[in-house]
Design a protein around this motif. Structure first.
Motif, mmCIF file in Angstrom:
data_model
loop_
_atom_site.group_PDB
_atom_site.id
_atom_site.type_symbol
_atom_site.label_atom_id
_atom_site.label_comp_id
_atom_site.label_asym_id
_atom_site.label_seq_id
_atom_site.Cartn_x
_atom_site.Cartn_y
_atom_site.Cartn_z
ATOM 1 N N GLY A 1 8.167 8.156 5.443
ATOM 2 C CA GLY A 1 9.491 7.798 4.965
ATOM 3 C C GLY A 1 10.369 7.282 6.086
ATOM 4 N N PRO A 2 11.578 6.810 5.782
ATOM 5 C CA PRO A 2 12.463 6.232 6.792
ATOM 6 C C PRO A 2 12.932 7.234 7.845
ATOM 7 C CG PRO A 2 13.588 6.458 4.681
ATOM 8 C CD PRO A 2 12.150 6.740 4.427
ATOM 9 N N ASP A 3 12.878 8.531 7.549
ATOM 10 C CA ASP A 3 13.299 9.574 8.489
ATOM 11 C C ASP A 3 12.129 10.178 9.245
ATOM 12 O OD1 ASP A 3 12.119 10.732 6.340
ATOM 13 O OD2 ASP A 3 13.692 12.228 5.976
ATOM 14 N N SER A 4 10.995 9.468 9.287
ATOM 15 C CA SER A 4 9.755 9.906 9.942
ATOM 16 C C SER A 4 9.082 11.064 9.228
ATOM 17 C CB SER A 4 9.988 10.299 11.419
ATOM 18 O OG SER A 4 10.432 9.195 12.170
ATOM 19 N N ARG A 5 9.589 11.423 8.068
ATOM 20 C CA ARG A 5 8.953 12.515 7.323
ATOM 21 C C ARG A 5 7.751 11.973 6.545
ATOM 22 N NH1 ARG A 5 11.975 17.322 3.909
ATOM 23 N NH2 ARG A 5 10.063 18.412 3.237
ATOM 24 N N ILE A 6 6.662 12.704 6.590
ATOM 25 C CA ILE A 6 5.450 12.283 5.889
ATOM 26 C C ILE A 6 5.592 12.603 4.407
ATOM 27 C CG2 ILE A 6 2.963 12.680 5.652
ATOM 28 C CD1 ILE A 6 2.856 13.200 8.641
ATOM 29 N N ILE A 7 5.368 11.582 3.592
ATOM 30 C CA ILE A 7 5.481 11.730 2.139
ATOM 31 C C ILE A 7 4.139 12.111 1.534
ATOM 32 C CG2 ILE A 7 6.059 10.526 -0.002
ATOM 33 C CD1 ILE A 7 7.867 8.685 1.728
ATOM 34 N N SER A 8 3.081 11.473 2.029
ATOM 35 C CA SER A 8 1.762 11.732 1.463
ATOM 36 C C SER A 8 0.705 11.499 2.531
ATOM 37 C CB SER A 8 1.501 10.821 0.251
ATOM 38 O OG SER A 8 0.242 11.104 -0.330
ATOM 39 N N PHE A 9 -0.428 12.192 2.372
ATOM 40 C CA PHE A 9 -1.539 12.103 3.324
ATOM 41 C C PHE A 9 -2.825 11.936 2.527
ATOM 42 C CE2 PHE A 9 -4.967 13.732 5.868
ATOM 43 C CZ PHE A 9 -4.648 13.436 7.170
ATOM 44 N N ARG A 10 -3.596 10.911 2.859
ATOM 45 C CA ARG A 10 -4.887 10.691 2.208
ATOM 46 C C ARG A 10 -5.985 10.699 3.265
ATOM 47 N NH1 ARG A 10 -3.067 5.820 -1.985
ATOM 48 N NH2 ARG A 10 -2.057 7.189 -3.512
ATOM 49 N N GLU A 11 -6.926 11.601 3.139
ATOM 50 C CA GLU A 11 -7.964 11.768 4.144
ATOM 51 C C GLU A 11 -9.118 10.799 3.907
ATOM 52 O OE1 GLU A 11 -10.193 13.704 7.331
ATOM 53 O OE2 GLU A 11 -8.167 13.068 6.852
ATOM 54 N N LYS A 12 -9.296 9.855 4.837
ATOM 55 C CA LYS A 12 -10.420 8.919 4.845
ATOM 56 C C LYS A 12 -10.630 8.267 3.479
ATOM 57 C CE LYS A 12 -12.679 11.330 8.636
ATOM 58 N NZ LYS A 12 -13.890 11.990 9.150
ATOM 59 N N ASP A 13 -9.543 7.702 2.957
ATOM 60 C CA ASP A 13 -9.557 7.047 1.647
ATOM 61 C C ASP A 13 -9.680 5.541 1.864
ATOM 62 O OD1 ASP A 13 -9.159 6.024 -0.854
ATOM 63 O OD2 ASP A 13 -7.362 7.188 -1.294
ATOM 64 N N LYS A 14 -10.899 5.021 1.762
ATOM 65 C CA LYS A 14 -11.115 3.602 2.056
ATOM 66 C C LYS A 14 -10.598 2.685 0.957
ATOM 67 C CE LYS A 14 -15.766 3.353 0.069
ATOM 68 N NZ LYS A 14 -17.181 2.993 0.321
ATOM 69 N N ASP A 15 -10.406 3.214 -0.254
ATOM 70 C CA ASP A 15 -10.024 2.368 -1.388
ATOM 71 C C ASP A 15 -8.512 2.232 -1.569
ATOM 72 O OD1 ASP A 15 -12.727 1.906 -2.139
ATOM 73 O OD2 ASP A 15 -12.784 3.901 -3.050
ATOM 74 N N THR A 16 -7.767 3.324 -1.336
ATOM 75 C CA THR A 16 -6.319 3.270 -1.581
ATOM 76 C C THR A 16 -5.530 3.911 -0.434
ATOM 77 O OG1 THR A 16 -6.462 5.361 -2.831
ATOM 78 C CG2 THR A 16 -6.568 3.290 -4.091
ATOM 79 N N PRO A 17 -5.706 3.431 0.796
ATOM 80 C CA PRO A 17 -4.918 3.980 1.903
ATOM 81 C C PRO A 17 -3.462 3.539 1.803
ATOM 82 C CG PRO A 17 -6.150 2.078 2.643
ATOM 83 C CD PRO A 17 -6.588 2.337 1.232
ATOM 84 N N TRP A 18 -2.577 4.293 2.419
ATOM 85 C CA TRP A 18 -1.166 3.925 2.428
ATOM 86 C C TRP A 18 -0.931 2.825 3.462
ATOM 87 C CZ3 TRP A 18 1.319 5.452 -1.588
ATOM 88 C CH2 TRP A 18 1.056 6.687 -2.182
ATOM 89 N N LYS A 19 -0.553 1.634 3.014
ATOM 90 C CA LYS A 19 -0.287 0.529 3.929
ATOM 91 C C LYS A 19 1.121 0.643 4.516
ATOM 92 C CE LYS A 19 -3.204 -3.210 2.100
ATOM 93 N NZ LYS A 19 -3.170 -4.622 1.621
ATOM 94 N N ILE A 20 1.250 0.186 5.773
ATOM 95 C CA ILE A 20 2.573 0.016 6.365
ATOM 96 C C ILE A 20 3.199 -1.215 5.706
ATOM 97 C CG2 ILE A 20 3.856 -0.388 8.482
ATOM 98 C CD1 ILE A 20 1.505 0.857 10.002
#
Length: 416
Positions: free
Chosen positions: A168-187
């Protein structure tokens, strides 16, 4: 040390069988593998901790740890009078086994509670980077978080290898996906994602509470659970990691040394988990303009001093021409033509042509032609061509890494 602003225990994870780094890890743990000629991988996080003013260190090892244990004992002595120590724990000592990185820390919970630090840093023992852990922890305390994870942008094709993080904009992590090659969170606006570097800092009580629950892996189990009720922050390694560096600048026809606040390799990070990555890490060190600088006197890496004479390079028959090489003390090169060489202490090479070669201690090479090869310790080879013909290399019992094609000559190999 007593009186320090931030009271932290650094936990270095040095376990695992290192399957992807075999045969270099057949008889040693990954953090005991040499890097850059004179260091072991474990020396990197230990040096980072010392420069970051954190001197309470716990190493958690698992597997064939004799070599690592001996190196720690001989190189990193404790000084309890100044509240400085490097303690070593393994399943053999604890009478148990580790089921994952989080479980390794869980098994050491009694030691962590005994030292009673305010914060616990958990760092890998097999990564190559120069990191200011103090600033990393200060990021957590300044923002009043519970957990912080160091992250680095990576291309989307590497999503299968790392946890991807939505920030998020405050450096807080919203979600974490472990080694997800299909739907990783893009910057946003890029084809990159924020990858977890496997470097964490926790408030002590937050970590101890999380370890009471089931789950043996930080990325797969504990971090997603912690996101529900805690402030978990992302530390942008490339943005915030500032390491001082001494550089030489030309001024009025002479060279002048100045100290810069941020080193040019401050964003460098390599997870040395495979033969290919290990080989590339060594090549990063030896190039004319190295991607990673071993010669930063403001932030040196420490290791064992072999107390041998300086390296010697001679060309009695005028055959040799070494273009780029790291050659450590006690080594001797005679009539060697070579480029991109990383030579550990006590190596003898004569009348040979080498290209992109990493050679460990106490090896002898005579009358050879070798390229893209890692040579383990106590090897004796004469009159071989290696790295040019797969069938010929296999006939000599030389390992070929299927992913990178890099050859590995196993420890104590002798063709005579």
């Amino acid at each position: 040390m007593k009186g320090r602003e931030l009271d932290a225990l650094v936990v270095i994870l040095a376990g695992g069988e290192g399957q992807r780094l075999k045969p270099l890890t057949e008889k040693r743990l990954k953090p005991a593998v040499p890097i850059g000629g004179k260091f072991r991988l474990i020396d990197i996080p230990l040096s980072n901790a010392y420069h970051s003013r954190f001197r309470k260190i716990l190493i958690l090892a698992q597997g064939r740890d004799r070599s690592l244990h001996r190196h720690i004992k001989d190189t990193w002595p404790a000084d309890e009078k100044s509240d400085s120590f490097v303690n070593y724990l393994s399943p053999q000592i604890l009478g148990t086994s580790y089921a994952g990185d989080a479980d390794a820390v869980r098994q050491a919970i009694d030691d962590i509670q005994y030292f009673s630090p305010d914060y616990i840093l958990v760092v890998p023992g097999d990564h190559l980077l120069r990191m200011q852990y103090y600033d990393f922890l200060k990021f957590l305390t300044d923002r009043k978080g519970d957990v912080v994870i160091s992250v680095i942008p990576q291309p989307i094709e590497k999503a299968a290898d790392f946890g991807s993080i939505q920030v998020g904009p405050d450096s807080r992590i919203i979600s974490f996906r472990e080694k997800d090659k299909d739907t990783p969170w893009k910057i946003e606006g890029t084809d990159n994602f924020y990858a977890s570097m496997g470097i964490y800092a926790f408030k002590r009580d937050v970590l101890i509470k999380a370890l009471r629950h089931q789950g043996d892996l930080f990325g797969r189990n504990l971090i997603p659970e912690l996101l529900q009720d805690n402030i978990v922050l992302a530390y942008d390694y490339c943005k915030y990691n500032h390491i001082p560096e001494n550089v030489l600048l030309e001024k009025d026809g002479s060279l002048e040394e100045v100290i810069e606040d941020s080193s040019r390799d401050g964003c460098y990070w390599r997870d040395v988990g495979t033969i290919g990555e290990y080989f590339r890490a060594n090549m990063d060190l030896v190039s004319t303009s190295p991607t990673f600088n071993l010669y930063n006197r403001e932030w040196p890496f420490y290791s064992m001093n072999s107390h041998q004479g300086p390296a010697k390079v001679i060309n009695p028959n005028r055959k040799g021409k070494v273009e780029s090489a790291i050659v450590c003390e006690g080594s001797f090169l005679s009539d060697v033509t070579g480029k991109d060489l990383v030579i550990s202490p006590s190596v003898y090479i004569s009348n040979s042509d080498l290209d992109q070669v990493v050679c460990f201690n106490h090896s002898i090479i005579k009358d050879c032609r070798i390229k893209r090869t890692i040579i383990d310790k106590n090897v004796n080879i004469q009159g071989l061509e290696i790295g040019f013909d797969e069938e010929a290399d296999r006939s000599h019992g030389i390992f070929i890494d299927p992913a990178s094609g890099v050859r590995v000559i196993k420890k104590r190999f002798n063709n005579k």
